[in-house]
Design a protein around this motif. Structure first.
Motif, PDB file in Angstrom:
ATOM      1  N   UNK A 116      -3.646 -54.574 -45.669  1.00 55.86           N
ATOM      2  CA  UNK A 116      -3.339 -53.393 -44.871  1.00 55.86           C
ATOM      3  C   UNK A 116      -3.147 -53.775 -43.405  1.00 55.86           C
ATOM      4  N   UNK A 117      -4.002 -54.691 -42.890  1.00 59.35           N
ATOM      5  CA  UNK A 117      -3.836 -55.135 -41.506  1.00 59.35           C
ATOM      6  C   UNK A 117      -2.594 -55.999 -41.378  1.00 59.35           C
ATOM      7  N   UNK A 140     -14.922 -48.797 -44.401  1.00 57.09           N
ATOM      8  CA  UNK A 140     -15.229 -48.657 -42.979  1.00 57.09           C
ATOM      9  C   UNK A 140     -16.505 -47.842 -42.761  1.00 57.09           C
TER      10      UNK A 140
ATOM     11  N   UNK B 194      -5.900 -50.480 -41.075  1.00 54.67           N
ATOM     12  CA  UNK B 194      -6.635 -51.746 -41.194  1.00 54.67           C
ATOM     13  C   UNK B 194      -7.122 -52.302 -39.888  1.00 54.67           C
ATOM     14  N   UNK B 195      -7.443 -51.427 -38.910  1.00 53.40           N
ATOM     15  CA  UNK B 195      -7.793 -51.946 -37.591  1.00 53.40           C
ATOM     16  C   UNK B 195      -9.263 -51.600 -37.332  1.00 53.40           C
ATOM     17  N   UNK B 196     -10.113 -52.257 -38.078  1.00 48.84           N
ATOM     18  CA  UNK B 196     -11.540 -51.945 -38.031  1.00 48.84           C
ATOM     19  C   UNK B 196     -12.096 -52.275 -36.648  1.00 48.84           C
ATOM     20  N   UNK B 197     -12.788 -51.288 -36.025  1.00 47.77           N
ATOM     21  CA  UNK B 197     -13.291 -51.535 -34.676  1.00 47.77           C
ATOM     22  C   UNK B 197     -14.417 -52.568 -34.671  1.00 47.77           C
TER      23      UNK B 197
END
Lengths: 344, 198
Positions: A116-117, A140, B194-197
């Motif tokens: 996904x990233x 998350x 998909x940009x986990x902090x």
């Protein structure tokens, strides 16, 4: 009946946005929008399926005949581009197809979080029924919850260590207290380490307390603690077992002769006058010791008794001295011991 | 009350009014500590006492503070994780509104013992919605005000222009009217799955 080929493609694009339709010749006829995005947006029509995908499982020759035979099976594939992204897939022959084309539907499986990233995928890139976005949400959310739990655990762990230290510390002298005795000795005995156990009683301390007051007594105890710290090694354990009683544990073991030297040095330093305000306090110390390697099977109680026994023999012999335990010091009857205690 | 809720109030006070103000409030409310643990549960009486104390100290109505808390949860950098989790619900503000029915289930999925009031969205037309908050008669009607602040900030986040109105509550429910004037009024903030902090 499925209508025009373009209608079929539109249907598949919505239901399986990561599908690829392969001609019987092995050339790609159409790919879903998400797969095109993953493949970098370059045109894929007309390229050979096996040039773009490596089939990891099931193991088979790279032919369309073999591929067709794997219909309905779980496929494990890898992109042949720089990303080497791994994918899961399943294929079926196109029904009513005059030509025998195949439809391969793909997904990222467990590598989806990284994918996904890497490909900057959004909600719109997944079919509405696909639970990938929910899974990403869960990943998350759970890692946030896990972080909070980990922080709490660390804090509780810190509080536990502090509470234990407090429980094992004598507040006046900062030495260990009686509660530390058993864990330390148990650890040494279980580890099979040789050690020396020494009991130390201050002589004339009661007089200091009685004539100069408790403040003077407390001061003397602090000075004694400092001397004990200076005259022992870092790994040795010093315990204030009660009022003016101390227990010293030397580990690793010191030779019996050396132990006597240490005792003599301790006595010499403790006998030096201690100033408190405008008064002078004079004390001394009696010591008794025993060595763990003198016991075939060292036990805490027995060693404590023997060190005590040597200590009272030292007091009997005139105080201000150290005696190492020998079996002949052992009192013949319990009453002797009580009498010895009373005299001390 | 779940520690997460008390912790959210704590972080709001710390980030909005400063550490000193928080410590003073914690002392005044006799918390016995100046930090809530997000993963522990606290006595139910603590939360309303905190809010009353804060309202007195800041000289603001509790309702206003609750709205501020809702906005803080979405728009403040230290609550970025909450914003992200909320953004998973939909690609635009309308989708987000339609997913609100699922919000309590989503919260439970992340933290099983976090119980949020049931939400019911009614869609009158594409512009007008009303949101019913059902928390049971024994719980004070406060969550709706938090939700108003949260919805306002989420609309900003999506770049939508909305009017929100808390219609008050009775019998264990509150009603919020949502008037969506324009769904793509501004650019909004970016969000990538998909940009986990950190």
């Amino acid at each position: 009946m499925i209508g025009q080929p373009s209608q079929l493609c539109a249907l598949l694009d919505t239901l399986c946005p990561m599908h690829v339709m392969v001609d019987p010749t092995g050339h790609i006829r159409h790919a879903g929008p998400t797969l095109i995005k993953v493949l970098g947006g370059a045109p894929v029509r007309g390229r050979r399926f096996f040039e773009m995908f490596e089939l990891l499982r099931p193991t088979m020759p790279c032919t369309m005949v073999a591929l067709r035979a794997a219909s309905g099976q779980r496929l494990h594939l890898r992109l042949r581009d720089g990303s080497r992204s791994e994918m899961k897939g399943v294929l079926m022959p196109l029904p009513d197809g005059p030509d025998g084309a195949l439809v391969v539907n793909l997904s990222f499986g467990l590598s989806v979080v990284a994918a996904v990233s890497r490909y900057d995928l959004t909600n719109a890139d997944f079919a509405a029924t696909d639970l990938t976005v929910e899974m990403l949400y869960l990943v998350e959310a759970k890692s946030a919850a896990m972080d909070a739990s980990r922080k709490l655990n660390l804090r509780l762990q810190g509080a536990k260590i502090a509470a234990e230290e407090q429980a094992f510390t004598d507040t006046l002298t900062g030495l260990h207290n009686r509660r530390a005795l058993e864990p330390v000795l148990t650890r040494l005995i279980e580890a099979g380490e040789d050690f020396a156990l020494m009991h130390l009683d201050l002589d004339h301390f009661k007089q200091v307390n009685d004539t100069l007051g408790h403040a003077a007594g407390d001061h003397v105890l602090e000075v004694v603690a400092a001397i004990l710290r200076e005259e022992t090694r870092k790994g040795d354990t010093i315990i204030r077992a009660g009022g003016d009683e101390f227990v010293l544990i030397f580990a690793p073991l010191i030779k019996a002769g050396n132990l006597n030297d240490i005792a003599a040095r301790l006595i010499r330093r403790l006998e030096q006058p201690i100033a408190f305000r405008d008064q002078i306090c004079r004390i001394s110390a009696s010591l008794g010791s025993t060595l763990s390697h003198d016991y075939p099977d060292p036990a805490i109680e027995r060693m404590m008794e023997d060190a005590d026994c040597a200590l009272y023999a030292a007091k009997e012999a005139g105080r201000g001295r150290h005696l190492a335990f020998t079996p002949d010091l052992r009192p013949r009857a319990p009453s002797d011991r009580a009498a010895a205690r009373q005299r001390a | 009350m779940h520690g997460l809720i008390n912790r959210a109030i704590e972080m709001f006070v710390r980030d909005t009014y400063g550490r000193k103000a928080w410590v003073a409030l914690a002392v005044r409310c006799d918390l016995g500590s100046t930090e809530f643990e997000a993963m522990l549960t606290y006595d139910d009486a603590i939360t309303p006492a905190l809010l009353r104390g804060l309202a007195r100290e800041q000289d603001k109505p509790v309702e206003t503070l609750l709205e501020d808390i809702g906005t803080y949860l979405v728009s403040h950098p230290s609550a970025e994780r909450v914003r992200r989790l909320l953004r998973f619900s939909g690609d635009d503000f309308t989708e987000f509104l339609r997913s609100l029915d699922d919000l309590p289930a989503r919260a439970r999925l992340a933290v099983p013992d976090l119980i949020l009031p049931r939400l019911e969205l009614r869609e009158h037309n594409l512009q007008n919605f009303s949101l019913k908050v059902c928390h049971g008669a024994d719980i004070p009607p406060v969550f709706g005000h938090v939700l108003v602040g949260l919805l306002r900030a989420m609309a900003d986040d999506y770049g939508a222009l909305v009017l929100l109105d808390h219609k008050g509550g009775s019998g264990g429910t509150e009603v919020i009217c949502v008037n969506l004037l324009e769904s793509a009024f501004a650019k909004g903030r970016s969000f990538a799955l998909g940009q986990v902090p950190r």
